[in-house]
Design a protein around this motif. Structure first.
Motif, short mmCIF file in Angstrom:
data_model
loop_
_atom_site.label_atom_id
_atom_site.label_comp_id
_atom_site.label_asym_id
_atom_site.label_seq_id
_atom_site.Cartn_x
_atom_site.Cartn_y
_atom_site.Cartn_z
N ALA A 67 0.84 -1.21 0.00
CA ALA A 67 0.00 0.00 0.00
C ALA A 67 0.87 1.25 0.00
O ALA A 67 0.59 2.21 -0.74
CB ALA A 67 -0.92 -0.01 1.22
N GLU A 68 1.90 1.24 0.82
CA GLU A 68 2.77 2.43 0.87
C GLU A 68 3.49 2.63 -0.46
O GLU A 68 3.60 3.76 -0.95
CB GLU A 68 3.78 2.30 2.01
N LEU A 69 3.93 1.54 -1.09
CA LEU A 69 4.61 1.63 -2.38
C LEU A 69 3.66 2.08 -3.49
O LEU A 69 4.08 2.73 -4.45
CB LEU A 69 5.25 0.30 -2.75
N GLN A 70 2.37 1.73 -3.36
CA GLN A 70 1.39 2.16 -4.35
C GLN A 70 0.96 3.60 -4.13
O GLN A 70 0.16 4.13 -4.90
CB GLN A 70 0.15 1.25 -4.31
N ALA B 72 -0.84 8.55 3.75
CA ALA B 72 -0.15 8.22 4.99
C ALA B 72 -1.13 7.83 6.09
O ALA B 72 -0.87 6.88 6.85
CB ALA B 72 0.72 9.40 5.44
N VAL B 73 -2.24 8.51 6.18
CA VAL B 73 -3.22 8.19 7.22
C VAL B 73 -3.76 6.77 7.05
O VAL B 73 -4.00 6.06 8.04
CB VAL B 73 -4.35 9.24 7.28
N ALA B 74 -3.93 6.32 5.82
CA ALA B 74 -4.41 4.96 5.57
C ALA B 74 -3.36 3.93 5.96
O ALA B 74 -3.68 2.90 6.57
CB ALA B 74 -4.79 4.79 4.09
N LEU C 105 -6.25 -7.07 7.50
CA LEU C 105 -5.86 -7.92 6.38
C LEU C 105 -6.90 -7.88 5.25
O LEU C 105 -6.54 -7.74 4.07
CB LEU C 105 -5.66 -9.37 6.85
N THR C 106 -8.16 -7.98 5.60
CA THR C 106 -9.23 -8.01 4.60
C THR C 106 -9.35 -6.70 3.85
O THR C 106 -9.36 -6.68 2.61
CB THR C 106 -10.58 -8.37 5.26
N LEU C 107 -9.44 -5.59 4.58
CA LEU C 107 -9.58 -4.28 3.94
C LEU C 107 -8.35 -3.94 3.10
O LEU C 107 -8.47 -3.41 2.00
CB LEU C 107 -9.86 -3.20 4.97
N SER C 108 -7.19 -4.27 3.62
CA SER C 108 -5.96 -3.99 2.87
C SER C 108 -5.90 -4.82 1.60
O SER C 108 -5.56 -4.30 0.53
CB SER C 108 -4.73 -4.31 3.74
N ALA C 109 -6.23 -6.10 1.72
CA ALA C 109 -6.19 -6.98 0.55
C ALA C 109 -7.16 -6.51 -0.53
O ALA C 109 -6.79 -6.40 -1.71
CB ALA C 109 -6.51 -8.41 0.96
#
Length: 129
Positions: A67-70, A74-76, A116-120
């Motif tokens: 997510a950070e690389l994409q 920052a808040v997310a 994990l779910t929301l991030s995925a």
């Protein structure tokens, strides 16, 4: 731009992992079991707490890193990290008590699974669209 958020949470999670590792090692010395669990319930419990942490934390960190690389805000990324960190901490504390504090275990796994779910789903969506 260098990564700034994921390394912070990776470091904090690593410190928790070290504490959990030391607790397993101390129990091994106490029950004189250098390999396996020797059938000792206290050692089995500490080993499972440690293993459970090791099973979930790395995947969470990988998702955070992606997510950070994409370029996620920052808040997310901080929300991801805080959820993972708090979730793993609460789960370990809840499981380590005798009797177990089921509400802490449940809150911990809920935070971890939500992260994990929301991030995925977010990463999949960002990659497709």
């Amino acid at each position: 731009m260098p990564l700034a958020i994921t390394p912070l949470y990776a470091g904090l999670l690593a410190l928790i992992f070290i504490v959990l590792s030391v607790l397993v090692i101390r129990e091994r010395f106490a029950v004189k079991s250098s390999v396996g669990d020797g059938g000792d319930q206290g050692l089995i419990k500490r080993m499972r707490i440690h293993a459970n942490f090791a099973e979930y934390a790395p995947l969470g960190l990988i998702l955070m890193l992606c997510a950070e690389l994409q370029g996620a805000p920052a808040v997310a990324v901080h929300a991801m990290g805080a959820s993972l960190l708090l979730g793993r901490f609460l789960h370990a504390v809840g499981m380590s008590r005798t009797p177990q504090i089921i509400a802490l275990r449940q809150a911990g796994i809920l935070l971890t699974f939500a992260m994990l779910t929301l991030s995925a789903l977010t990463l999949i969506g960002h990659s497709i669209f």
